[in-house]
Structures are given as C-alpha cells and as structure tokens.
Write a protein that holds these residues in place. Structure first.
Motif, PDB file in Angstrom:
ATOM      1  N   THR A 111      58.893   7.991  -5.586  1.00  0.00           N
ATOM      2  CA  THR A 111      58.834   9.053  -6.618  1.00  0.00           C
ATOM      3  C   THR A 111      57.933   8.919  -7.741  1.00  0.00           C
ATOM      4  OG1 THR A 111      60.824   8.902  -7.942  1.00  0.00           O
ATOM      5  CG2 THR A 111      61.012  10.083  -5.872  1.00  0.00           C
ATOM      6  N   LEU A 112      57.521   9.613  -8.408  1.00  0.00           N
ATOM      7  CA  LEU A 112      56.526   9.304  -9.772  1.00  0.00           C
ATOM      8  C   LEU A 112      57.161   8.866 -10.661  1.00  0.00           C
ATOM      9  CD1 LEU A 112      53.940   9.902 -11.145  1.00  0.00           C
ATOM     10  CD2 LEU A 112      54.671  12.130 -11.876  1.00  0.00           C
ATOM     11  N   ALA A 113      58.949   9.392 -10.908  1.00  0.00           N
ATOM     12  CA  ALA A 113      59.491   8.719 -11.991  1.00  0.00           C
ATOM     13  C   ALA A 113      59.922   7.231 -11.859  1.00  0.00           C
ATOM     14  CB  ALA A 113      60.790   9.285 -12.118  1.00  0.00           C
ATOM     15  N   VAL A 114      60.111   6.758 -10.538  1.00  0.00           N
ATOM     16  CA  VAL A 114      60.257   5.521  -9.962  1.00  0.00           C
ATOM     17  C   VAL A 114      58.949   4.565  -9.983  1.00  0.00           C
ATOM     18  CG1 VAL A 114      60.900   3.800  -8.199  1.00  0.00           C
ATOM     19  CG2 VAL A 114      62.184   5.958  -8.587  1.00  0.00           C
ATOM     20  N   GLN A 115      57.891   4.979  -9.714  1.00  0.00           N
ATOM     21  CA  GLN A 115      56.653   4.404  -9.542  1.00  0.00           C
ATOM     22  C   GLN A 115      56.113   4.333 -11.168  1.00  0.00           C
ATOM     23  OE1 GLN A 115      53.660   4.418  -6.743  1.00  0.00           O
ATOM     24  NE2 GLN A 115      54.581   5.887  -5.247  1.00  0.00           N
ATOM     25  N   LEU A 116      56.293   5.399 -12.010  1.00  0.00           N
ATOM     26  CA  LEU A 116      55.985   5.098 -13.500  1.00  0.00           C
ATOM     27  C   LEU A 116      56.885   4.062 -14.275  1.00  0.00           C
ATOM     28  CD1 LEU A 116      54.554   6.130 -15.962  1.00  0.00           C
ATOM     29  CD2 LEU A 116      56.186   8.011 -16.007  1.00  0.00           C
ATOM     30  N   GLY A 117      58.098   4.319 -13.848  1.00  0.00           N
ATOM     31  CA  GLY A 117      59.160   3.042 -14.257  1.00  0.00           C
ATOM     32  C   GLY A 117      58.587   1.756 -13.987  1.00  0.00           C
ATOM     33  N   GLN A 118      58.032   1.474 -12.851  1.00  0.00           N
ATOM     34  CA  GLN A 118      57.584   0.095 -12.487  1.00  0.00           C
ATOM     35  C   GLN A 118      56.334  -0.147 -13.033  1.00  0.00           C
ATOM     36  OE1 GLN A 118      57.589   0.750  -8.308  1.00  0.00           O
ATOM     37  NE2 GLN A 118      59.526   0.362  -7.766  1.00  0.00           N
ATOM     38  N   ALA A 119      55.547   0.931 -13.261  1.00  0.00           N
ATOM     39  CA  ALA A 119      54.236   0.503 -14.012  1.00  0.00           C
ATOM     40  C   ALA A 119      54.244   0.300 -15.360  1.00  0.00           C
ATOM     41  CB  ALA A 119      53.323   1.518 -13.746  1.00  0.00           C
ATOM     42  N   LEU A 120      55.274   0.791 -16.031  1.00  0.00           N
ATOM     43  CA  LEU A 120      55.525   0.761 -17.521  1.00  0.00           C
ATOM     44  C   LEU A 120      56.577  -0.275 -17.552  1.00  0.00           C
ATOM     45  CD1 LEU A 120      56.089   4.466 -18.761  1.00  0.00           C
ATOM     46  CD2 LEU A 120      54.136   2.848 -19.423  1.00  0.00           C
ATOM     47  N   GLY A 121      57.529  -0.499 -16.863  1.00  0.00           N
ATOM     48  CA  GLY A 121      58.351  -1.599 -16.802  1.00  0.00           C
ATOM     49  C   GLY A 121      59.698  -0.865 -17.957  1.00  0.00           C
ATOM     50  N   GLU A 122      59.966   0.354 -17.912  1.00  0.00           N
ATOM     51  CA  GLU A 122      60.802   1.088 -18.661  1.00  0.00           C
ATOM     52  C   GLU A 122      61.522   1.854 -17.784  1.00  0.00           C
ATOM     53  OE1 GLU A 122      58.802   2.956 -22.255  1.00  0.00           O
ATOM     54  OE2 GLU A 122      57.361   1.709 -22.013  1.00  0.00           O
ATOM     55  N   THR A 123      62.639   2.474 -18.257  1.00  0.00           N
ATOM     56  CA  THR A 123      63.528   3.399 -17.759  1.00  0.00           C
ATOM     57  C   THR A 123      62.852   4.639 -17.653  1.00  0.00           C
ATOM     58  OG1 THR A 123      65.343   1.857 -18.387  1.00  0.00           O
ATOM     59  CG2 THR A 123      65.905   4.006 -17.250  1.00  0.00           C
ATOM     60  N   THR A 124      62.815   5.411 -16.468  1.00  0.00           N
ATOM     61  CA  THR A 124      62.085   6.768 -16.457  1.00  0.00           C
ATOM     62  C   THR A 124      63.452   7.404 -15.790  1.00  0.00           C
ATOM     63  OG1 THR A 124      61.029   6.067 -14.415  1.00  0.00           O
ATOM     64  CG2 THR A 124      59.689   5.919 -16.549  1.00  0.00           C
ATOM     65  N   SER A 334      53.043  19.793   2.616  1.00  0.00           N
ATOM     66  CA  SER A 334      52.149  20.398   1.229  1.00  0.00           C
ATOM     67  C   SER A 334      52.234  19.551   0.128  1.00  0.00           C
ATOM     68  CB  SER A 334      52.612  21.796   0.872  1.00  0.00           C
ATOM     69  OG  SER A 334      54.025  21.620   0.536  1.00  0.00           O
ATOM     70  N   HIS A 335      52.778  18.287   0.166  1.00  0.00           N
ATOM     71  CA  HIS A 335      52.992  17.394  -0.950  1.00  0.00           C
ATOM     72  C   HIS A 335      52.161  16.155  -0.755  1.00  0.00           C
ATOM     73  CE1 HIS A 335      56.669  19.890  -0.913  1.00  0.00           C
ATOM     74  NE2 HIS A 335      56.370  20.001  -2.262  1.00  0.00           N
ATOM     75  N   TRP A 336      52.240  15.524  -2.198  1.00  0.00           N
ATOM     76  CA  TRP A 336      51.407  14.344  -2.072  1.00  0.00           C
ATOM     77  C   TRP A 336      51.704  12.929  -1.354  1.00  0.00           C
ATOM     78  CZ3 TRP A 336      51.294  13.564  -8.075  1.00  0.00           C
ATOM     79  CH2 TRP A 336      52.510  13.401  -8.674  1.00  0.00           C
ATOM     80  N   THR A 337      50.981  11.854  -1.196  1.00  0.00           N
ATOM     81  CA  THR A 337      51.424  10.834  -0.551  1.00  0.00           C
ATOM     82  C   THR A 337      51.860   9.701  -1.413  1.00  0.00           C
ATOM     83  OG1 THR A 337      49.213   9.826  -0.727  1.00  0.00           O
ATOM     84  CG2 THR A 337      49.610  10.935   1.358  1.00  0.00           C
ATOM     85  N   PRO A 338      52.633   8.709  -1.121  1.00  0.00           N
ATOM     86  CA  PRO A 338      53.073   7.762  -2.173  1.00  0.00           C
ATOM     87  C   PRO A 338      51.864   6.932  -2.867  1.00  0.00           C
ATOM     88  CG  PRO A 338      54.156   7.315   0.052  1.00  0.00           C
ATOM     89  CD  PRO A 338      53.152   8.812   0.108  1.00  0.00           C
ATOM     90  N   HIS A 339      50.839   6.814  -2.163  1.00  0.00           N
ATOM     91  CA  HIS A 339      49.513   6.300  -2.726  1.00  0.00           C
ATOM     92  C   HIS A 339      49.088   7.193  -3.914  1.00  0.00           C
ATOM     93  CE1 HIS A 339      45.751   4.526  -3.134  1.00  0.00           C
ATOM     94  NE2 HIS A 339      44.961   5.504  -2.994  1.00  0.00           N
ATOM     95  N   ALA A 340      48.990   8.575  -3.640  1.00  0.00           N
ATOM     96  CA  ALA A 340      48.447   9.494  -4.870  1.00  0.00           C
ATOM     97  C   ALA A 340      49.519   9.485  -5.851  1.00  0.00           C
ATOM     98  CB  ALA A 340      48.572  10.920  -4.133  1.00  0.00           C
ATOM     99  N   VAL A 341      50.651   9.235  -5.564  1.00  0.00           N
ATOM    100  CA  VAL A 341      51.829   9.366  -6.985  1.00  0.00           C
ATOM    101  C   VAL A 341      51.253   7.966  -7.425  1.00  0.00           C
ATOM    102  CG1 VAL A 341      54.180   8.945  -7.132  1.00  0.00           C
ATOM    103  CG2 VAL A 341      53.638  10.471  -5.234  1.00  0.00           C
ATOM    104  N   GLY A 342      51.267   6.956  -6.681  1.00  0.00           N
ATOM    105  CA  GLY A 342      50.864   5.700  -7.514  1.00  0.00           C
ATOM    106  C   GLY A 342      49.748   5.769  -8.478  1.00  0.00           C
ATOM    107  N   LEU A 343      48.653   6.373  -7.938  1.00  0.00           N
ATOM    108  CA  LEU A 343      47.489   6.632  -8.927  1.00  0.00           C
ATOM    109  C   LEU A 343      48.089   7.283 -10.011  1.00  0.00           C
ATOM    110  CD1 LEU A 343      44.750   7.673  -6.045  1.00  0.00           C
ATOM    111  CD2 LEU A 343      44.836   5.486  -7.487  1.00  0.00           C
TER     112      LEU A 343
END
Lengths: 364, 454
Positions: A111-124, A334-343
C-alpha cells in the motif's frame, strides 16, 4: 407413448439438476475489500486479517475469467477500522484517500502508506475508506488532534475528487446504529445477490464473456503495451466532465480550508491526486470517447489551480507519463499496480523529506 | 422478481406450489394471496397499500351492490369503485401528462407534477373494476370472501402484466379447483415456450433493432427493418409473458384466458384486435365500446365509438400523446374498415396480401408507440415513406427480417397438448427452456418485460 406424466418426470430431472446448480450461491465477495467493508458504512470492520485469492474488480464485473490475474492478497485492518498493521502509535505521516490509498488489489505490504513509510524511514498511517471525504475522517479522529503527525497527504483518485465539507463525525457510532431497512428492501437485496451470484449465473456469465471475448473482443479491453487490459469506460473515469462540471473552484477552496485547518495544528499538507488510466494513457480512449473527453483538462487544471492556491502538489500525471512503461494499472482491475504505488511513494518521500533545494512544507 | 430469475424459478415458485398443494383447500387462497403479496412486494412494496386499497374498495362495493335492491345505492357504490380505480390511474399515470399539457397551454407558472408508476396498476385496476361492473350488471355473484377476492386481484402470475382476468372467468376456480397433472404439463409447456419467446426471440430482436434505431436519418429499408424487429420484439415479449402467466395459472388450477392468437396473421384490423392483447380488447369492447352504444346507433356513431374506444385504449398504455396517436390511428383504421365493408380494396387481395397490408399498417402504427415521442416518431414515419436513400441493409438484417416474419406464423403454444404430443417437439422446447435460462443468466442485467411499464 409420451404421456404428460412421463414428460413431467423427465422435466423434473432437468429442473432438479438446474436447481442444484443454481443453489451454489457463491459469496459475492471477490476481493478482501468486499469482505471487510462495513455495509453502508464508510470504513472497514476493525481487527480483521483476510488472506485470499483476489479477482480484479473489472474482471469480476465483466465476468472475464480469461483476464483474471488472480493474486494472493492479505488485507489487515487495525482496531480503528483502517487498513494498517496493528500497533501503529503516533504516526509521523498520515495518508488520506479512497480505494487507491486503502490498497484495493494490493497486498498489505504494497500500500501507499507502507511503501511511503519504507521510503521515508518513518511511521506512516493510512486513513482511507469508501468515501471521497477522508479529510473529515481524519478530523474525526481525536488521537490526531492530541498527537498530530508532521504531515498529512491527501491522495484521492481523480474520479473521487469533489468539493468536500469539513466536519467531525462519529462514524463508528453511526455504523453501530444502522438505519432501519424495510424487510421488503432486504428481501430485494437478497434476491439481487442471489441473481448475480448463483451457480448458473456465475458460470454462464463467465462462459459467455470468455467465448465472446475470444471471438469478437470486448468493448472494455484495450491492447496496452502488447497485452490486453480491462479499462473502465471513459465515463466512469469522469472523462466527459470538465473543470466547470466538476466544480473545480469549490474543490480548491475545500483543499485550502483543509490545509489551513491542519496548519493551525502545525501539520503540513500535500495534495497528490491519483490520475485514472486515461489521464496517463490517452491512447486508451476510443475515437468516440476522445470526442467527448475533457477529463484530461480537468486533471491538469486541478493540479495547477491547487498549486496556484499555495498548496503543495505532487503531480502524478507528469510522473506517470514519464514512467509509463510498464503499464501502471492492473490489467484486470481499476486500480494501480505496486510499481505505480512505489513511484508515487518515492515522489512523496522526496517532497516530504524537504530537501534543501525545495521550499519547506507550506505551514504558514 | 422476474419469471426467469433463479429466485422465482427455484425458490418462490416451488415453495408456493408445494404450499398450495399441501394446504387444505379452505386456506389455499389465503396462502396464494400471501405469496402474491410477497411477489408484488419484492418488486414494488411501496405500492402494496395501493393494491390493497383497490381490493378493499372493490370488494366492499361488490358486496354492497350485491346486497342492495335500491338502484341509487347500487349506482353510488359502482361510482365509488370506478372513481377510486380511475382516480388511482389518473393520478399515477396521467397527472404528469395533464400538468405538462397545461403548462404548455398556460405557461411556466403551472407546476409540473410527477408520480412514480405503481407496478401493474393498469392491469389490477381494470381487473378489479370489471368485477364491480359485472356485479352491478348482475353478470356475476359478489365474492363471498375478501380473501378470495384479494387473491383474484393479486394473483401473482398475471398481476403485473396481465392477461386481464375477469372475476367471472375464475370465480368457480377460486372456490374449488383441482390441479390436474395434464394441466400442469400443459402449463409447463406454455411456460417454457413463453420464456423462450421472451429471452431468445424478443430480446434478440431488440438487440437487432437497437443499432437501426440509433441512426439519426435512416434509409427506407433500415426504417422498416427496425420497425419489423420492434413488431417482433413487442409481440414475443408480451405474448411470451402471457404464455408464462397462463402456464403458471394452470400450475395453480386456474384457467386464464389466452391473450394472443398469432396476431400478425390477421387479414384485417378487426381481425388483428381479435388476436392481439385479447383480454384488453374484449375488456374495452364490453366495458367501453358497448356502453357507448357500440354499433347500435347508426354508422356514424359506430365509427366515433370505435375511435373513442381505441383512443382510450391507447391512453391506457401510457400518458403521452404518442399513445393517443397510436390508439386513435387504430380506431380510425377500424372505423374506415367498418365504413368500407365489402368495398375495402384490401379484401380484393389474395389472403397473403391482406395479411401483408395489415401487418405493414400495424407495424407503421408501432412507431409512435415505440418512440413515445411524436417528433422522433414523425421523423421515423417520414423515413418509412420517403427514406433517406434506400438504406444500407446488411445480409444479417435482411435474413433476420425474413426469419422474424416467418416466426410470426408459428402456431400458438396453447394448442401444443390439444393434439397428440410430439416427443421431439417437446424435447426441443425443454432444450430451448434451458438455453433461455442460460442466456438470461449470462447477462448481468436482464431486460424486463416491455409491458411492465404500463
């Protein structure tokens, strides 16, 4: 000699066989989202963990098993009824949105929150349900007022962008006291679901759709980068609605009000609308759709107007257009892929990390 | 709940039939009434009180008329019944048309009124009204039990789209009926044929007509092909429903009147109306045309009566000027036919020519009925006369038109068990039933029967 009795007997055998087949009324749920959502409510049943083989929503709706990718997914909700792993306290970033942010068709770790958390190194933390007004959901959570995050990201899908009011609503209490539904209406609902999901309907629809697709194609299937993909009709992506019809000015006014409300708590705000497929891949539009489609203009006008109003905007359309290969949306959903979420997570992370060459988050 | 839905075929129907058979005769009608009300409520529970109002008023009116010897009292109760039923029809069906027409005449200050149309209102009000009129005329004894009468009005097989059954047709069966296996099998055959007519023929013809109707300026042949498909669609759709209703009636021990008898084989207009929607045309004849004077008051009055009857028959179908034009067209042609008598030039044609001319005229009159908009209907009729060129008719369309015309001449299914049963034919019917079921369930949204909107 064929007597009426013999005929009735022969028919009875056929009838019973059909009845037995029809009696296989499957669950209408074809993805975890359907299993955990609160009926007529805004969010999910708390403390759930569903693991299942998920069928894409478009493949399901069109009964096209031929294009069903069939993913093994998990869907976990926390004690508040949002899709987060349990135990997240005081997140530093909260992501608001709809089914895209909640991660329909994604695993828990995609999910976006999880991938964002990993990218930021913070809790999302994700606050996303079946409502276009997730900002109000956020404001309804006293814990965020008590311990505010440093930033809030609002990432509605293009088709869910609309003016919203800000209010605090005790939606859990509302769900606990459901509106009384007349018995006849309940029976009508049961009939509708039986008609849709009985054994005969499911199987025949699937046969018919698959054979028809193989023989003469399907109006919602497009060739994308050399492989077939189901694409929502342009109308469902609000492609035929322009800025005026979608009340762009009111949308921006809502965003400004929300940003200001967050600013009073010292919380930064980033707006990242998620484009629908046709905004990234206009070639998906048929000639007739192209003639009536004004939605591309809306998305650009939205990001521009929001930026002009001083809102921090991440323009996913530009990012996706520059990274359009591989295809960024599910081919059966109708939704995005994990890759798109990662971007999207990377772009957000860069913006939230406030690098030196960028202005700080707009907290007046 | 539609007759071809799984919930009807495999849940509602078997439960109802089993209950109906197992319960003692004295409570059968109560069970049937309960089942019928559930059937109605699943589609239109909001209007259940309206159906019950019609039942209560007409049952009471019938009892009072039957009891009283005083002409004034009898007349007052009849008027109460007619006013209630026609009032319901007028309010729910015509208030929109009346307010729109007044607004056109008097200006925008006239408010536009609209009311949702209760399912089957045209059918159950006519059915209920015919009862009080018959009791008033002394043609039938009043119902002895409110449950029997309510069961008659609400009988689920014919509640929402006919045939329009009269109390006198089923009164003996309401009191005492036997479900014979031969009738069940006959009903089964009718039901299966009706389903196949609706799903395989009517819906397919609708699909064929759709692209033709989408053309803004059709060619001559395209305009006709579209209307031939529509003629077939409405016939197979409505007669399919009627066959199923009659078949279901037989399952329950009722013998409903047939509603169709190969109408497109008719050689004249009066012949057509003896074959098309028979229960409505006979209703209009008995309760409108004859009371207006019928043919007893001279030729001119006969023509006027025919036109008024058909015009009101058109209006019964819906609140729009297009239905009025359709009804008036039929009325005028019936009157012309009556006026010409033996001098009618059509009668000089061979039989096939008479049938063809009648069919073409009926088909042309379906235009306002189908489009329900006089501007579009006029444009289409113009195309059927002058055309925008000949049209680009494809071999598929041409072949389908020929097939549709041939299908119109199929025998009516009500006679299937009258002669020696033909096993192969019955096998084909069972196959078509299963195929229809599959086709119906292969679509996420099944198109409802056309006459549900009346």
């Amino acid at each position: 000699m064929l007597t009426p009795q013999r005929f009735a007997l022969a028919f009875g055998v056929v009838y019973l066989a059909l009845a037995a087949w029809a009696a296989d009324v499957g669950e209408p749920e074809f993805r975890p989202w359907e299993k955990v959502k609160v009926k007529d409510g805004m969010c999910f049943v708390p403390d759930q963990r569903i693991a299942m083989r998920e069928m894409g929503d478009l493949a399901y709706r069109n009964a096209l098993r031929a294009l069903d990718e069939g993913r093994e997914t998990t869907f976990t909700t926390d004690s508040a009824g949002f899709r987060n792993l349990p135990g997240i306290e005081a997140p530093s970033v909260v992501v608001l949105g709809d089914s895209y942010v909640a991660g329909s068709s994604l695993r828990d770790d995609e999910t976006l929150a999880v991938q964002l958390g990993q990218a930021l190194g913070e809790t999302t933390y994700s606050v996303a349900c079946q409502t276009p007004n997730s900002p109000s959901l956020y404001l309804s959570e006293p814990r965020f007022a008590k311990t505010p995050p440093r930033a809030v990201v609002f990432a509605p899908s293009n088709r869910n962008v609309q003016p919203f009011g800000l209010f605090s609503v005790d939606w859990r209490a509302l769900q606990a006291q459901p509106k009384p539904v007349p018995t006849a209406e309940r029976i009508r609902d049961v009939i509708a679901s039986v008609e849709r999901d009985n054994g005969i309907s499911r199987r025949v629809r699937s046969w018919y759709a698959d054979v028809s697709y193989r023989l003469r194609g399907h109006p919602e299937v497009r060739d994308v980068q050399g492989a077939p993909a189901l694409v929502m009709p342009a109308e469902a992506q609000l492609c035929d609605k322009g800025a005026e019809e979608r009340a762009l000015a009111e949308v921006v006014a809502s965003l400004v009000t929300f940003r200001d409300a967050l600013a009073q708590q010292g919380v930064g705000f980033v707006f990242m609308p998620v484009p629908d497929p046709v905004q990234v891949y206009p070639e998906l539009l048929s000639a007739e759709e192209e003639a009536v489609c004004d939605g591309l203009g809306f998305f650009d006008a939205l990001t521009r107007s929001a930026a002009d109003a001083g809102i921090e905007v991440v323009d996913l359309r530009a990012l996706y257009a520059a990274n359009s290969t591989p295809y960024l949306y599910r081919r059966d959903d109708s939704h995005w892929t994990p890759h798109a979420v990662g971007l999207a997570a990377e772009a957000l992370s860069a913006r939230l990390a406030t690098p030196p060459d960028r202005p700080s988050l707009s907290v007046p | 709940m539609l007759f071809f839905q799984v919930s009807f075929l495999f849940v509602f129907l078997p439960l109802t039939l089993v209950l109906h058979q197992l319960l003692p005769p004295r409570v059968r009608n109560a069970a049937l009434l309960a089942a019928s009300l559930i059937f109605y409520a699943t589609s239109s529970y909001e209007f259940l009180p309206l159906l019950l109002l019609s039942v209560v008023v007409d049952y009471s009116a019938g009892r009072q008329i039957g009891r009283s010897d005083d002409p004034a009292t009898r007349r007052a109760w009849l008027i109460a019944s007619l006013t209630t039923n026609l009032g319901l029809l007028a309010f729910y069906k015509y208030v929109g048309l009346i307010s729109l027409s007044l607004r056109d005449l008097l200006g925008p200050e006239v408010p536009l009124l609209e009311a949702a149309l209760p399912l089957g209102i045209s059918f159950f009000t006519f059915q209920s009204m015919s009862y009080t009129i018959d009791v008033y005329r002394g043609d039938v004894e009043p119902a002895q039990s409110p449950v029997d009468f309510a069961a008659f009005v609400a009988l689920f097989p014919q509640l929402v789209a006919g045939p329009i059954v009269r109390f006198r047709d089923v009164a003996p069966q309401l009191v005492d009926r036997t479900v014979r296996s031969a009738d069940v099998v006959r009903g089964l055959t009718l039901f299966m044929v009706g389903l196949a007519k609706k799903i395989l023929l009517a819906d397919t013809l609708a699909l064929l007509a759709k692209p033709l109707f989408a053309v803004e300026q059709p060619g001559f042949l395209d305009a006709w092909a579209g209307m031939v498909f529509y003629s077939g669609q409405i016939y197979f759709d409505f007669s399919g429903y009627s066959d199923m209703a009659v078949g279901l009636g037989l399952f329950l021990g009722f013998s409903f009147p047939n509603n169709f008898n190969a109408p497109y084989r008719a050689r004249t207009f009066s012949d057509f109306w003896r074959r098309w929607h028979i229960t409505l045309s006979s209703w209009l004849r008995d309760y409108l045309y004859i009371p207006l004077g019928g043919s007893r008051r001279g030729p001119l009055r006969t023509y006027v009566n025919l036109t008024i009857t058909m015009l009101l028959g058109g209006l019964w179908h819906g609140a729009s000027w297009a239905f009025v034009v359709w009804g008036a067209g039929h009325g005028l042609l019936l009157a012309a036919e009556r006026a010409l008598g033996e001098r009618n030039p059509i009668l000089r044609l061979p039989a096939v020519g008479q049938t063809a001319v009648t069919f073409l005229l009926v088909t042309a009159l379906w235009v306002p009925f189908h489009f329900n908009d006089m501007t579009v209907a006029t444009r289409w009729l113009t195309a059927m006369v002058f055309g925008h060129g000949v049209g680009s008719i494809t071999p598929l369309v041409a072949g389908s038109v020929a097939a549709a015309l041939a299908l119109f001449h199929l025998p009516t299914p009500s006679h299937l068990w009258d002669t020696t049963p033909r096993p192969r034919l019955l096998l084909v019917i069972v196959f078509l039933f299963v195929l229809s079921l599959f086709v119906a369930h292969g679509r996420l949204e099944a198109p409802p029967f056309l006459y549900f909107r009346f």
